[in-house]
Write a protein that holds these residues in place. Structure first.
Motif, PDB file in Angstrom:
ATOM      1  N   VAL A 213       7.624  -0.891  -2.745  1.00  0.00           N
ATOM      2  CA  VAL A 213       7.275  -0.123  -1.547  1.00  0.00           C
ATOM      3  C   VAL A 213       8.247  -0.449  -0.418  1.00  0.00           C
ATOM      4  CG1 VAL A 213       5.503   0.253   0.219  1.00  0.00           C
ATOM      5  CG2 VAL A 213       4.852   0.113  -2.200  1.00  0.00           C
ATOM      6  N   ALA A 214       8.696  -1.702  -0.355  1.00  0.00           N
ATOM      7  CA  ALA A 214       9.644  -2.100   0.689  1.00  0.00           C
ATOM      8  C   ALA A 214      10.962  -1.344   0.577  1.00  0.00           C
ATOM      9  CB  ALA A 214       9.888  -3.599   0.640  1.00  0.00           C
ATOM     10  N   LEU A 215      11.371  -1.013  -0.649  1.00  0.00           N
ATOM     11  CA  LEU A 215      12.636  -0.293  -0.832  1.00  0.00           C
ATOM     12  C   LEU A 215      12.647   1.019  -0.059  1.00  0.00           C
ATOM     13  CD1 LEU A 215      13.263  -0.769  -4.670  1.00  0.00           C
ATOM     14  CD2 LEU A 215      14.500  -1.863  -2.791  1.00  0.00           C
ATOM     15  N   ILE A 216      11.559   1.761  -0.191  1.00  0.00           N
ATOM     16  CA  ILE A 216      11.521   3.062   0.470  1.00  0.00           C
ATOM     17  C   ILE A 216      11.203   2.911   1.955  1.00  0.00           C
ATOM     18  CG2 ILE A 216       9.079   3.774   0.194  1.00  0.00           C
ATOM     19  CD1 ILE A 216      10.385   6.397  -1.094  1.00  0.00           C
ATOM     20  N   THR A 217      10.449   1.862   2.294  1.00  0.00           N
ATOM     21  CA  THR A 217      10.138   1.615   3.706  1.00  0.00           C
ATOM     22  C   THR A 217      11.403   1.233   4.465  1.00  0.00           C
ATOM     23  OG1 THR A 217       7.945   0.847   3.008  1.00  0.00           O
ATOM     24  CG2 THR A 217       8.617   0.346   5.253  1.00  0.00           C
ATOM     25  N   GLU A 218      12.269   0.457   3.828  1.00  0.00           N
ATOM     26  CA  GLU A 218      13.544   0.100   4.454  1.00  0.00           C
ATOM     27  C   GLU A 218      14.400   1.335   4.723  1.00  0.00           C
ATOM     28  OE1 GLU A 218      15.098  -2.603   1.607  1.00  0.00           O
ATOM     29  OE2 GLU A 218      13.748  -4.237   2.193  1.00  0.00           O
ATOM     30  N   LYS A 219      14.354   2.300   3.817  1.00  0.00           N
ATOM     31  CA  LYS A 219      15.099   3.546   4.015  1.00  0.00           C
ATOM     32  C   LYS A 219      14.584   4.310   5.230  1.00  0.00           C
ATOM     33  CE  LYS A 219      18.151   3.600   0.665  1.00  0.00           C
ATOM     34  NZ  LYS A 219      19.604   3.639   0.944  1.00  0.00           N
ATOM     35  N   VAL A 220      13.285   4.293   5.414  1.00  0.00           N
ATOM     36  CA  VAL A 220      12.693   4.955   6.583  1.00  0.00           C
ATOM     37  C   VAL A 220      13.224   4.318   7.864  1.00  0.00           C
ATOM     38  CG1 VAL A 220      10.546   5.399   7.831  1.00  0.00           C
ATOM     39  CG2 VAL A 220      10.597   5.634   5.338  1.00  0.00           C
ATOM     40  N   VAL A 221      13.229   2.989   7.904  1.00  0.00           N
ATOM     41  CA  VAL A 221      13.709   2.278   9.094  1.00  0.00           C
ATOM     42  C   VAL A 221      15.193   2.570   9.325  1.00  0.00           C
ATOM     43  CG1 VAL A 221      14.138  -0.011  10.072  1.00  0.00           C
ATOM     44  CG2 VAL A 221      11.958   0.473   8.932  1.00  0.00           C
ATOM     45  N   GLN A 222      15.986   2.525   8.278  1.00  0.00           N
ATOM     46  CA  GLN A 222      17.421   2.785   8.420  1.00  0.00           C
ATOM     47  C   GLN A 222      17.692   4.191   8.956  1.00  0.00           C
ATOM     48  OE1 GLN A 222      19.062   2.000   4.534  1.00  0.00           O
ATOM     49  NE2 GLN A 222      18.496  -0.158   4.593  1.00  0.00           N
ATOM     50  N   GLU A 223      16.877   5.135   8.543  1.00  0.00           N
ATOM     51  CA  GLU A 223      17.071   6.514   8.974  1.00  0.00           C
ATOM     52  C   GLU A 223      16.803   6.694  10.460  1.00  0.00           C
ATOM     53  OE1 GLU A 223      14.877  10.795   8.166  1.00  0.00           O
ATOM     54  OE2 GLU A 223      15.119   9.436   6.487  1.00  0.00           O
ATOM     55  N   PHE A 224      15.803   5.971  10.977  1.00  0.00           N
ATOM     56  CA  PHE A 224      15.384   6.186  12.362  1.00  0.00           C
ATOM     57  C   PHE A 224      15.939   5.149  13.333  1.00  0.00           C
ATOM     58  CE2 PHE A 224      12.291   8.734  10.121  1.00  0.00           C
ATOM     59  CZ  PHE A 224      12.089   9.810  10.967  1.00  0.00           C
ATOM     60  N   ASN A 225      15.998   3.898  12.893  1.00  0.00           N
ATOM     61  CA  ASN A 225      16.447   2.846  13.809  1.00  0.00           C
ATOM     62  C   ASN A 225      16.927   1.641  13.004  1.00  0.00           C
ATOM     63  OD1 ASN A 225      16.946   1.079  15.858  1.00  0.00           O
ATOM     64  ND2 ASN A 225      14.934   1.234  16.823  1.00  0.00           N
ATOM     65  N   PRO A 226      18.180   1.637  12.596  1.00  0.00           N
ATOM     66  CA  PRO A 226      18.698   0.547  11.760  1.00  0.00           C
ATOM     67  C   PRO A 226      18.730  -0.799  12.460  1.00  0.00           C
ATOM     68  CG  PRO A 226      20.469   2.032  12.435  1.00  0.00           C
ATOM     69  CD  PRO A 226      19.191   2.689  12.846  1.00  0.00           C
TER      70      PRO A 226
ATOM     71  N   ARG B 236      -1.033  10.802  -5.144  1.00  0.00           N
ATOM     72  CA  ARG B 236      -0.378  10.096  -4.043  1.00  0.00           C
ATOM     73  C   ARG B 236       0.407   8.874  -4.530  1.00  0.00           C
ATOM     74  NH1 ARG B 236      -4.608   8.438  -0.585  1.00  0.00           N
ATOM     75  NH2 ARG B 236      -4.525   6.317  -1.355  1.00  0.00           N
ATOM     76  N   GLU B 237      -0.219   8.057  -5.386  1.00  0.00           N
ATOM     77  CA  GLU B 237       0.462   6.861  -5.852  1.00  0.00           C
ATOM     78  C   GLU B 237       1.639   7.207  -6.759  1.00  0.00           C
ATOM     79  OE1 GLU B 237      -0.919   2.440  -6.954  1.00  0.00           O
ATOM     80  OE2 GLU B 237      -1.951   4.003  -8.089  1.00  0.00           O
ATOM     81  N   GLN B 238       1.433   8.145  -7.669  1.00  0.00           N
ATOM     82  CA  GLN B 238       2.502   8.525  -8.593  1.00  0.00           C
ATOM     83  C   GLN B 238       3.687   9.135  -7.853  1.00  0.00           C
ATOM     84  OE1 GLN B 238       2.336   7.854 -12.033  1.00  0.00           O
ATOM     85  NE2 GLN B 238       4.524   8.256 -11.807  1.00  0.00           N
ATOM     86  N   ASN B 239       3.396   9.981  -6.867  1.00  0.00           N
ATOM     87  CA  ASN B 239       4.475  10.608  -6.095  1.00  0.00           C
ATOM     88  C   ASN B 239       5.340   9.563  -5.395  1.00  0.00           C
ATOM     89  OD1 ASN B 239       3.620  13.142  -6.849  1.00  0.00           O
ATOM     90  ND2 ASN B 239       2.441  13.510  -4.984  1.00  0.00           N
ATOM     91  N   LEU B 240       4.678   8.564  -4.804  1.00  0.00           N
ATOM     92  CA  LEU B 240       5.445   7.529  -4.095  1.00  0.00           C
ATOM     93  C   LEU B 240       6.291   6.728  -5.069  1.00  0.00           C
ATOM     94  CD1 LEU B 240       6.124   5.987  -1.499  1.00  0.00           C
ATOM     95  CD2 LEU B 240       4.209   4.465  -2.002  1.00  0.00           C
ATOM     96  N   PHE B 241       5.699   6.306  -6.172  1.00  0.00           N
ATOM     97  CA  PHE B 241       6.451   5.454  -7.092  1.00  0.00           C
ATOM     98  C   PHE B 241       7.503   6.240  -7.872  1.00  0.00           C
ATOM     99  CE2 PHE B 241       3.115   2.537  -5.945  1.00  0.00           C
ATOM    100  CZ  PHE B 241       3.799   1.327  -5.883  1.00  0.00           C
TER     101      PHE B 241
ATOM    102  N   SER C 147       0.829  -1.211   0.000  1.00  0.00           N
ATOM    103  CA  SER C 147       0.000   0.000   0.000  1.00  0.00           C
ATOM    104  C   SER C 147       0.863   1.260   0.000  1.00  0.00           C
ATOM    105  CB  SER C 147      -0.899   0.007   1.243  1.00  0.00           C
ATOM    106  OG  SER C 147      -1.504   1.262   1.436  1.00  0.00           O
ATOM    107  N   THR C 148       0.334   2.316  -0.612  1.00  0.00           N
ATOM    108  CA  THR C 148       1.030   3.611  -0.557  1.00  0.00           C
ATOM    109  C   THR C 148       1.060   4.167   0.857  1.00  0.00           C
ATOM    110  OG1 THR C 148      -1.041   4.737  -1.142  1.00  0.00           O
ATOM    111  CG2 THR C 148       0.467   4.218  -2.940  1.00  0.00           C
ATOM    112  N   TYR C 149       0.225   3.642   1.737  1.00  0.00           N
ATOM    113  CA  TYR C 149       0.210   4.102   3.126  1.00  0.00           C
ATOM    114  C   TYR C 149       1.286   3.440   3.977  1.00  0.00           C
ATOM    115  CZ  TYR C 149      -4.309   6.464   2.491  1.00  0.00           C
ATOM    116  OH  TYR C 149      -5.307   7.298   2.084  1.00  0.00           O
ATOM    117  N   THR C 150       1.868   2.342   3.493  1.00  0.00           N
ATOM    118  CA  THR C 150       2.816   1.579   4.316  1.00  0.00           C
ATOM    119  C   THR C 150       4.008   2.406   4.805  1.00  0.00           C
ATOM    120  OG1 THR C 150       2.164  -0.520   3.325  1.00  0.00           O
ATOM    121  CG2 THR C 150       4.340  -0.427   4.342  1.00  0.00           C
TER     122      THR C 150
END
Length: 440
Positions: A48-61, A292-297, A13-16
């Motif tokens: 979506v996981a690619l960008i979600t992983e970046k979020v996690v790495q930024e805050f708590n690797p 929203r979807e286009q911006n995320l992708f 999901s784009t919300y993930t």
């Protein structure tokens, strides 16, 4: 302090990314050791996981994050399952909206015939998710965002009564945020009284630090709806669909001024106005896909090509609300939220088995609904008609009954006649052959 394992069903999901960032922003209060994304669309989830992983790495690797299409890997031993299924994706959402509009009927993703079509697609996968949780994570709580929440909640109540699930919706929270702007306070200072079904309810009072601000809000919203003073300064760059919806609140309030209506009631109380306001060739689904979807992708593509991380998403109330509910369960905080719960006398003059949306205190054992006064005949009549429509739709799906599906459509207030309801139902059956059970 205990750490928690979170599974996200609907990981593509784009919300993930926003949900995961909301978790990371609460890392001190709500420590997470692992996040698992689960989706049946492997390629979409991979991106979506690619960008979600970046979020996690930024805050708590130190947080382990993974993506899988295997339910056992996703859910085994999880403490919480955040569910946000969109069965059929935005392609089917577009059909949900455009098929009704082509017949002069409200086309909307969760209300009216579009919501009913979406519900028929979602019941089976949500029951399957409950079964996965029971098998692989029997102690986990499912916190469900999957729409249409009222139909999903009724199906689970009927077919999986022992499921550990909380059905939630962020729409009332969004309204409360705007109310806070209007009356000039912080969101967490507001407490509301509210009753109804999901996307079909009314605020009966709004308090700030124990003081009712209902009169002030009613006066403002009768004139401006939920369009805040800040939004009014720059309507050109505001979300056009929500500006229309928030303006329509004023129209409903002038007709029925006793309570503050949910913005979604517009689809049932003033459906003719809604149809006239929309472009049937370019609906909300198109706007979501193009924005929203286009911006995320686009941000994902940029990440893949350059290695540079641009968010391309926002946390928003969707992410913060689900995390706040999980924290209230995890730490027995007994916070008060609006939830979709089985009535069981909470609204005395509605059926006990109605899945109502009302205030409840969220504990480690689940929700403790607030007991309300009997509601007026006008509201009772509207709710019972909508409730009957939703219950019949669930029965139609579970039994494969065309007659019950037609009855469900005929009862829905978005239709001008049974003839139109039948036409739309038949067209939606054709469009949903891949997803719906056969109706005979």
């Amino acid at each position: 302090m205990k750490t928690f394992k979170i599974a996200v069903a609907g990981g593509g999901s784009t919300y993930t990314p926003g949900i995961v960032k909301a978790l990371m922003l609460k890392k001190q209060e709500f420590p997470v050791s692992e996040i698992r994304l689960y989706d049946i669309n492997e390629e979409r989830q991979r991106k979506v996981a690619l960008i979600t992983e970046k979020v996690v790495q930024e805050f708590n690797p130190n947080v382990k994050i993974s993506a899988t299409t295997d339910p056992k890997q996703a859910f085994e031993g999880a403490d919480f399952i955040f569910a946000q299924l969109r069965v059929g994706g935005n392609a089917m959402r577009e059909k949900d909206e455009k098929i009704p509009f082509s017949n002069g009927v409200v086309g909307q993703e969760t209300c009216g015939p579009g919501g009913m079509a979406y519900g028929m697609r979602t019941i089976g996968p949500m029951l399957e998710l409950c079964d996965f949780a029971a098998e692989y994570a029997p102690d986990a709580w499912i916190i469900n965002y999957s729409n249409p929440a009222a139909i999903v909640a009724e199906a689970i109540r009927k077919m999986r009564p022992n499921a550990r699930i909380l059905n939630i919706c962020d729409m009332p929270i969004g309204m409360m945020l705007r109310m806070a702007e209007i009356i000039g306070c912080e969101y967490d200072e507001i407490e509301v009284d509210y009753f109804g079904l999901n996307h079909f309810g009314w605020f009966t009072d709004v308090y700030v630090k124990g003081e009712s601000r209902m009169g002030e809000l009613r006066e403002y919203m009768s004139e401006h709806g939920l369009v805040t003073p800040e939004q009014s300064k720059d309507l050109q760059h505001s979300d056009i669909d929500w500006i229309k919806a928030h303006t329509n609140v004023a129209k409903m309030l002038k007709l029925f001024p006793e309570y503050l209506p949910s913005s979604y009631l517009q689809y049932y109380l003033i459906p003719k106005t809604i149809v006239e306001q929309q472009n049937p060739e370019y609906t909300r689904a198109n706007r979501v896909m193009d924005n929203r979807e286009q911006n995320l992708f686009d941000s994902i593509e940029h990440l893949e090509q350059t290695g540079e991380f641009k968010e391309g998403f926002k946390v928003g109330v969707h992410g913060t609300f689900i995390v706040d509910v999980a924290m209230s369960i995890a730490f027995d905080q007994r916070k008060r939220f609006l939830l979709i719960v089985e009535n069981n006398g909470a609204i005395p003059n509605l059926p006990a088995d109605a899945m109502v949306e009302i205030p409840a205190y969220v504990t480690s054992r689940g929700p403790e609904p607030v007991r309300l006064e009997p509601i007026g005949l006008f509201y009772k009549g509207l709710i019972e008609q909508q409730l009957a429509s939703e219950k019949l739709l669930v029965e139609a799906s579970l039994e494969g009954s065309y007659q019950k599906a037609l009855q469900a459509f005929a009862l829905n207030k978005t239709f001008p006649s049974v003839e139109v309801a039948k036409t739309v139902l038949d067209e939606l059956i054709e469009a949903n052959k891949e997803f719906w059970p056969a109706l005979n």
